[in-house]
Design a protein around this motif. Sequence first.
Motif, short mmCIF file in Angstrom:
data_model
loop_
_atom_site.label_atom_id
_atom_site.label_comp_id
_atom_site.label_asym_id
_atom_site.label_seq_id
_atom_site.Cartn_x
_atom_site.Cartn_y
_atom_site.Cartn_z
N SER A 32 -1.37 7.34 31.61
CA SER A 32 -1.44 5.97 32.13
C SER A 32 -0.80 5.88 33.51
O SER A 32 -1.28 5.17 34.38
CB SER A 32 -0.77 5.00 31.15
OG SER A 32 0.60 5.29 31.04
N TRP A 410 -3.96 -5.46 35.44
CA TRP A 410 -4.25 -4.90 34.12
C TRP A 410 -3.28 -3.78 33.76
O TRP A 410 -2.76 -3.73 32.63
CB TRP A 410 -5.69 -4.38 34.11
CG TRP A 410 -6.09 -3.69 32.84
CD1 TRP A 410 -6.29 -4.26 31.61
CD2 TRP A 410 -6.32 -2.29 32.67
NE1 TRP A 410 -6.64 -3.30 30.70
CE2 TRP A 410 -6.67 -2.08 31.32
CE3 TRP A 410 -6.28 -1.19 33.53
CZ2 TRP A 410 -6.96 -0.82 30.81
CZ3 TRP A 410 -6.58 0.06 33.03
CH2 TRP A 410 -6.91 0.24 31.69
N THR A 411 -3.01 -2.87 34.72
CA THR A 411 -2.08 -1.78 34.43
C THR A 411 -0.67 -2.30 34.18
O THR A 411 0.05 -1.76 33.35
CB THR A 411 -2.07 -0.77 35.59
OG1 THR A 411 -1.80 -1.45 36.82
CG2 THR A 411 -3.39 -0.05 35.70
N ARG A 413 0.10 -5.22 32.83
CA ARG A 413 0.10 -5.81 31.51
C ARG A 413 0.16 -4.72 30.42
O ARG A 413 0.86 -4.87 29.42
CB ARG A 413 -1.12 -6.69 31.33
CG ARG A 413 -1.05 -7.99 32.10
CD ARG A 413 -2.31 -8.82 31.93
NE ARG A 413 -2.20 -10.10 32.65
CZ ARG A 413 -3.19 -10.95 32.75
NH1 ARG A 413 -4.37 -10.69 32.19
NH2 ARG A 413 -3.02 -12.09 33.42
N ARG A 414 -0.58 -3.65 30.64
CA ARG A 414 -0.55 -2.56 29.68
C ARG A 414 0.82 -1.92 29.60
O ARG A 414 1.34 -1.61 28.53
CB ARG A 414 -1.58 -1.49 30.06
CG ARG A 414 -3.03 -1.86 29.73
CD ARG A 414 -3.91 -0.64 29.82
NE ARG A 414 -3.51 0.36 28.84
CZ ARG A 414 -3.99 1.61 28.84
NH1 ARG A 414 -4.84 2.01 29.76
NH2 ARG A 414 -3.61 2.47 27.91
N ALA A 417 3.12 -4.28 27.76
CA ALA A 417 2.86 -4.27 26.32
C ALA A 417 3.37 -3.01 25.66
O ALA A 417 3.84 -3.03 24.52
CB ALA A 417 1.35 -4.44 26.06
N ALA A 418 3.31 -1.90 26.39
CA ALA A 418 3.74 -0.62 25.83
C ALA A 418 5.24 -0.56 25.63
O ALA A 418 5.75 0.19 24.79
CB ALA A 418 3.28 0.54 26.71
#
Length: 420
Positions: A32, A410-411, A413-414, A417-418
Amino acid sequence: MSSSVTPTETGAEPEPAEVRPGRRGRLSGRLSLNVRQSGIYVAFALIVVLFSMLTDGALLEPQNISNIIVQNSYILILSIGMIIIIIAGHIDLSVGSVVAVTGAIAAVLMVNYGLPWPLALLITLVAGGLIGAWQGFWIAYFGIPAFIVTLAGMLLFRALTLTVLGNQGIGPFPDPVRTLSNGFTDGYLGNVGLGPLGGADLFSLLVGLATVACIAATQWRARAARLRYRQSVDPLPVFLLKIVLAAAVVIAVVVQLARFKNLPWVLILLALLVLAYSLVTSRAVTGRQIYAIGGNLQAAILSGVKVKSVVFWIFVNMGVLGALAGVIFAGRLNQAGPTAGNAFELDAIAAAFIGGAAVQGGVGKVVGAITGGLIMGVINNGMSLIGSPSERVMLVKGAVLLAAVAFDVWTKRRAGAATH
């Protein structure tokens, strides 16, 4: 200040620590991270391949590669200063007007008053610095948002341009200025045969090899330093593959340029600027402070960063780079005109965001901004080669900018969340 805010000595932006629970977690975190850092370069490669196919290889012809570099040089120079300002959490809407007014000042000094071009260039750069200081004062010490100050500057400096020029163009410029904007290095060491590719300038090839060696050495030192700080790094085979791919791209471009008219002088200037500003942002104390201000302003203040001073000087720097771009643009056209620099601020901002700058600040790299500017240049050039109308070019550029910012959001947010 915690390591999540302060950039390290070796990286342009802070990197998350590697996930430790297991092999799968480490691999997922690493992949990621790589998608976010390397996505811009993958996108650039895909865009080049796409337009190479659409133009039947005309995009990668030696003369066309040279044209892309020369025609976008002033935007690339502006993007270097712009990404530094965006990293600090600000914006500059006045750079197009600064290009116009400084080009006008240079023209008046060189053409109307007959000053020697080195002295006129120095005075123009100082004028750009004073313009940046004017805006930096209101932003840093008076507390007016940069959006408002530079929007006012866009109007003020455009009006000043019309006043200086009297609503008419001034030219022609001296030969050395035109050479800097449009000229090429001489064949200092002669040509060398490249088999089916024909002959190429040996000096240009040696410069390309030296550039590859610098890239490899810099990246190796950065990787070693990250390991010392126990930060995540790519596996050695992946790291070496990236170096090989970067070297292949540099050598391919240099070979094509060496087959045409050798290296453009403006490309050498750009390379020196990229090297200098990359070192400042990644290794100098000022560079780390800029990232800290954009990443977490309150933490930067509590850590003793002189925020007002740093913000003031990044706008001075933007003014100087705007003046340099103004001289190069005027030299390329061989005259300073009242409409020079129109919409340049939009291209520079787009280059920074496409190149990986974050809307909130605190993230971005100089090389990324250059890559973003080249993406815009390739789109312009490629669509021109296939005969696309201007409205379609603007449509594609707008879509690319939106996609780049959406990808950044988007990255983030990911990643958020992670961690929860």
